[in-house]
Scaffold this motif. Structure first.
Motif, PDB file in Angstrom:
ATOM      1  N   UNK A 115      -3.279  -3.733   8.283  1.00  0.00           N
ATOM      2  CA  UNK A 115      -2.166  -4.518   8.587  1.00  0.00           C
ATOM      3  C   UNK A 115      -1.058  -4.339   7.466  1.00  0.00           C
ATOM      4  N   UNK A 116      -1.378  -4.012   6.254  1.00  0.00           N
ATOM      5  CA  UNK A 116      -0.367  -3.700   5.274  1.00  0.00           C
ATOM      6  C   UNK A 116       0.194  -2.382   5.690  1.00  0.00           C
ATOM      7  N   UNK A 117      -0.733  -1.332   6.081  1.00  0.00           N
ATOM      8  CA  UNK A 117      -0.073   0.039   6.475  1.00  0.00           C
ATOM      9  C   UNK A 117       0.819  -0.156   7.606  1.00  0.00           C
ATOM     10  N   UNK A 148     -11.187 -11.994   0.274  1.00  0.00           N
ATOM     11  CA  UNK A 148     -11.713 -11.182   1.022  1.00  0.00           C
ATOM     12  C   UNK A 148     -10.232 -10.606   1.791  1.00  0.00           C
ATOM     13  N   UNK A 149      -9.498 -11.452   2.202  1.00  0.00           N
ATOM     14  CA  UNK A 149      -8.337 -10.947   2.994  1.00  0.00           C
ATOM     15  C   UNK A 149      -7.278  -9.939   2.216  1.00  0.00           C
ATOM     16  N   UNK A 150      -7.652  -9.882   1.210  1.00  0.00           N
ATOM     17  CA  UNK A 150      -6.816  -8.798   0.423  1.00  0.00           C
ATOM     18  C   UNK A 150      -7.277  -7.346   0.221  1.00  0.00           C
ATOM     19  N   UNK A 151      -8.426  -7.528   0.467  1.00  0.00           N
ATOM     20  CA  UNK A 151      -9.128  -6.224   0.313  1.00  0.00           C
ATOM     21  C   UNK A 151      -9.973  -5.679   1.775  1.00  0.00           C
ATOM     22  N   UNK A 152      -9.864  -6.382   2.492  1.00  0.00           N
ATOM     23  CA  UNK A 152     -10.744  -5.899   3.709  1.00  0.00           C
ATOM     24  C   UNK A 152     -10.152  -4.711   4.553  1.00  0.00           C
ATOM     25  N   UNK A 153     -10.933  -4.173   5.404  1.00  0.00           N
ATOM     26  CA  UNK A 153     -10.274  -2.965   6.289  1.00  0.00           C
ATOM     27  C   UNK A 153      -8.972  -3.557   7.263  1.00  0.00           C
ATOM     28  N   UNK A 154      -9.171  -4.852   7.597  1.00  0.00           N
ATOM     29  CA  UNK A 154      -8.055  -5.460   8.553  1.00  0.00           C
ATOM     30  C   UNK A 154      -6.753  -5.617   7.650  1.00  0.00           C
ATOM     31  N   UNK A 183      -2.267   3.114  12.835  1.00  0.00           N
ATOM     32  CA  UNK A 183      -2.613   3.234  11.284  1.00  0.00           C
ATOM     33  C   UNK A 183      -4.226   2.776  11.078  1.00  0.00           C
ATOM     34  N   UNK A 184      -4.996   3.241   9.971  1.00  0.00           N
ATOM     35  CA  UNK A 184      -6.104   3.060   9.629  1.00  0.00           C
ATOM     36  C   UNK A 184      -6.264   2.385   8.449  1.00  0.00           C
ATOM     37  N   UNK A 185      -7.424   1.262   8.311  1.00  0.00           N
ATOM     38  CA  UNK A 185      -7.531   0.862   7.072  1.00  0.00           C
ATOM     39  C   UNK A 185      -9.239   0.868   6.740  1.00  0.00           C
ATOM     40  N   UNK A 228       6.152   0.239  10.264  1.00  0.00           N
ATOM     41  CA  UNK A 228       7.094  -0.131  11.221  1.00  0.00           C
ATOM     42  C   UNK A 228       7.887  -1.566  11.094  1.00  0.00           C
ATOM     43  N   UNK A 229       7.637  -2.156  10.160  1.00  0.00           N
ATOM     44  CA  UNK A 229       8.320  -3.433   9.936  1.00  0.00           C
ATOM     45  C   UNK A 229       9.336  -3.430   8.753  1.00  0.00           C
TER      46      UNK A 229
END
Length: 199
Positions: A191-193, A181-187, A140-142, A198-199
């Protein structure tokens, strides 16, 4: 076909304690025990790929096969439009062996000046690969789009954060509180994707 993750243990293909803490927090609601490649004394493979996807897969597969457990790896960096996507996969390498990101940011700024300084758009990119010991991978990509400012501002974050301002914001990644930041960052987006896939 997408493979779902049902295991209770996951290896994070990193020797970086900060990255381990960040991913452990993001995966905590899944009830998964996260181990790091560093904890297991796994070797760090050389990043020989020419894309975020290739390097992410290379790291995840190496950790999965060495540990015989599913492994998650990220490859991320800053892609600057006027620099044809550089530093991109070389974002960390631009900071040199001393990890001098002030020098790396200056290099980006110098490149923008040389390019005419009109287009200051950029994006932080994170590609995540989840790999199993049998060689199966899910990718996946963010992406977080923004623009580059100068001089750098803020004491938080790391890397190129002090010069990156996400779209629609007036603060750099180094000024935005960590919880925000952890709600909008690329990482976070990657992770959300992955969790959705997969989860």
């Amino acid at each position: 076909m997408t493979r779902k993750f049902f295991d209770k243990k996951l290896v994070l293909a990193t020797h970086n304690k900060g990255k381990l803490a960040e991913f452990s927090g993001l995966l905590a609601p899944m009830g998964v025990t996260v181990l790091s490649a560093g904890d297991l004394n796994l070797p760090e493979p050389e990043e020989t790929g020419d894309t975020f996807e290739a390097n992410s897969a290379l790291k995840a597969l190496a950790a999965a096969q060495a540990s015989e457990l599913p492994a998650l790896a990220d490859d991320s960096g800053l892609a600057v439009t006027a620099l044809n996507g550089d530093p991109g996969i070389y974002s960390a390498r631009w900071a040199g062996p001393e990890k001098d990101f002030l020098a790396a940011m200056q290099r980006v700024e110098d490149g923008l000046h040389a390019a005419g300084n009109e287009d200051r758009s950029a994006a932080f990119i994170c590609v995540l690969t989840l790999a199993w010991p049998d060689g199966h991978t899910e990718v996946v990509r963010g992406e977080c789009a923004g623009k580059l400012i100068w001089p750098p501002r803020g004491e938080g974050g790391f890397g190129y954060d002090p010069m990156f301002m996400p779209l629609g914001r007036t603060q750099t990644f180094a000024e935005i509180p960590a919880d925000e930041k952890k709600t909008i960052s690329h990482r976070a987006l990657a992770v959300e994707a992955m969790l959705n896939k997969c989860f």
